[in-house]
Design a protein around this motif. Structure first.
Motif, PDB file in Angstrom:
ATOM      1  N   THR A  14     -48.644 -39.457 -26.390  1.00 27.55           N
ATOM      2  CA  THR A  14     -47.409 -38.857 -27.325  1.00 27.55           C
ATOM      3  C   THR A  14     -46.300 -38.749 -26.566  1.00 27.55           C
ATOM      4  O   THR A  14     -46.118 -38.636 -25.287  1.00 27.55           O
ATOM      5  N   THR A  15     -45.303 -38.309 -27.363  1.00 33.19           N
ATOM      6  CA  THR A  15     -44.014 -38.231 -26.873  1.00 33.19           C
ATOM      7  C   THR A  15     -44.025 -37.093 -25.929  1.00 33.19           C
ATOM      8  O   THR A  15     -43.196 -37.158 -24.697  1.00 33.19           O
ATOM      9  N   ALA A  16     -44.718 -35.800 -26.277  1.00 39.61           N
ATOM     10  CA  ALA A  16     -44.970 -34.681 -25.448  1.00 39.61           C
ATOM     11  C   ALA A  16     -45.374 -35.221 -23.945  1.00 39.61           C
ATOM     12  O   ALA A  16     -44.829 -34.741 -22.900  1.00 39.61           O
ATOM     13  N   GLU A  17     -46.393 -35.951 -24.177  1.00 34.12           N
ATOM     14  CA  GLU A  17     -47.186 -36.194 -22.902  1.00 34.12           C
ATOM     15  C   GLU A  17     -46.118 -37.204 -21.965  1.00 34.12           C
ATOM     16  O   GLU A  17     -46.116 -37.157 -20.725  1.00 34.12           O
ATOM     17  N   LEU A  44     -41.911 -27.642 -22.944  1.00 31.69           N
ATOM     18  CA  LEU A  44     -42.393 -28.957 -22.007  1.00 31.69           C
ATOM     19  C   LEU A  44     -41.912 -28.687 -20.507  1.00 31.69           C
ATOM     20  O   LEU A  44     -42.753 -29.360 -19.710  1.00 31.69           O
ATOM     21  N   ALA A  45     -40.821 -28.298 -20.605  1.00 34.77           N
ATOM     22  CA  ALA A  45     -40.192 -28.048 -19.136  1.00 34.77           C
ATOM     23  C   ALA A  45     -40.633 -27.039 -18.299  1.00 34.77           C
ATOM     24  O   ALA A  45     -40.645 -26.648 -16.941  1.00 34.77           O
ATOM     25  N   ALA A  46     -41.449 -25.859 -19.107  1.00 37.28           N
ATOM     26  CA  ALA A  46     -41.542 -24.650 -18.404  1.00 37.28           C
ATOM     27  C   ALA A  46     -42.595 -25.021 -17.273  1.00 37.28           C
ATOM     28  O   ALA A  46     -43.486 -25.650 -17.291  1.00 37.28           O
ATOM     29  N   GLY A  47     -42.213 -24.348 -15.996  1.00 36.59           N
ATOM     30  CA  GLY A  47     -42.903 -24.473 -14.980  1.00 36.59           C
ATOM     31  C   GLY A  47     -42.585 -25.631 -14.260  1.00 36.59           C
ATOM     32  O   GLY A  47     -43.028 -25.985 -12.780  1.00 36.59           O
TER      33      GLY A  47
END
Length: 187
Positions: A14-17, A44-47
């Motif tokens: 997926t785009t998120a992956e 999605l950038a958290a961490g």
């Protein structure tokens, strides 16, 4: 937005992956360097980023843009600070084109918040007063801001809260120019 028929080369992800993979690659390559995420997908950038620009650009030319973007971002993304990353509401401008009395209030609030403080200072705007204000704000920010941070109090009815809790007291900021917001927001 992607055009019609566009797709990822790897159709199994997926785009998120793909984005998380990109953010992981950047974080790994950065090593011990601080990564500031800007135009990344926050959750999605958290961490994977230490600091995240959580809003659109402020302006050293038009105070109204700083009021709309900087104060709004600080108020409404503050809950993410120190939970996902350090929040960055964008630069506090110090320029001849914008009133220092307005930018100084934004500077004060960001410094008190304990969030990331960035300033953009035009040499032509420097005065003994701006230098003193900037120095005091940087010292406060480097000390972690006001104990307990800040909290917007009148956020349900505005896009740029004026009333804030800080230091166990209430502070009121005057963000609007005498003629109000410009251009006016559509109804």
């Amino acid at each position: 937005m992607a055009g019609a028929g566009w797709r990822l080369a790897d159709r199994t992800r997926t785009t998120a992956e793909v984005l998380v993979g990109l953010y992981r690659t950047i974080a790994k390559a950065a090593g011990d360097a601080v990564v500031l995420g800007c135009n990344t997908v926050g959750h999605l950038a958290a961490g994977l980023v230490q600091v995240q620009r959580t809003g659109d650009d402020t302006s050293g030319r038009h105070w109204e843009r700083t009021r709309r973007m900087g104060i709004n971002t600080l108020a409404f993304r503050l809950a993410q600070h120190s939970r996902f990353y350090a929040v960055d509401a964008d630069c506090v401008p110090c320029t001849p084109a914008t009133e220092w009395r307005l930018n100084r209030q934004f500077l004060d609030l960001v410094a008190r918040s304990g969030t990331a403080l960035f300033v953009s200072v035009a040499p032509a705007a420097r005065t003994p007063q701006t230098d003193a204000d900037l120095g005091a704000a940087v010292r406060l920010a480097l000390d972690g801001g006001s104990p307990g941070g800040v909290e917007p109090l009148d956020w349900p009815g505005t896009t740029a809260p004026r009333r804030w809790r800080t230091d166990n007291a209430e502070r009121t900021y005057t963000w609007s120019q005498p003629w109000g917001a410009w251009p006016p927001l559509p109804l």
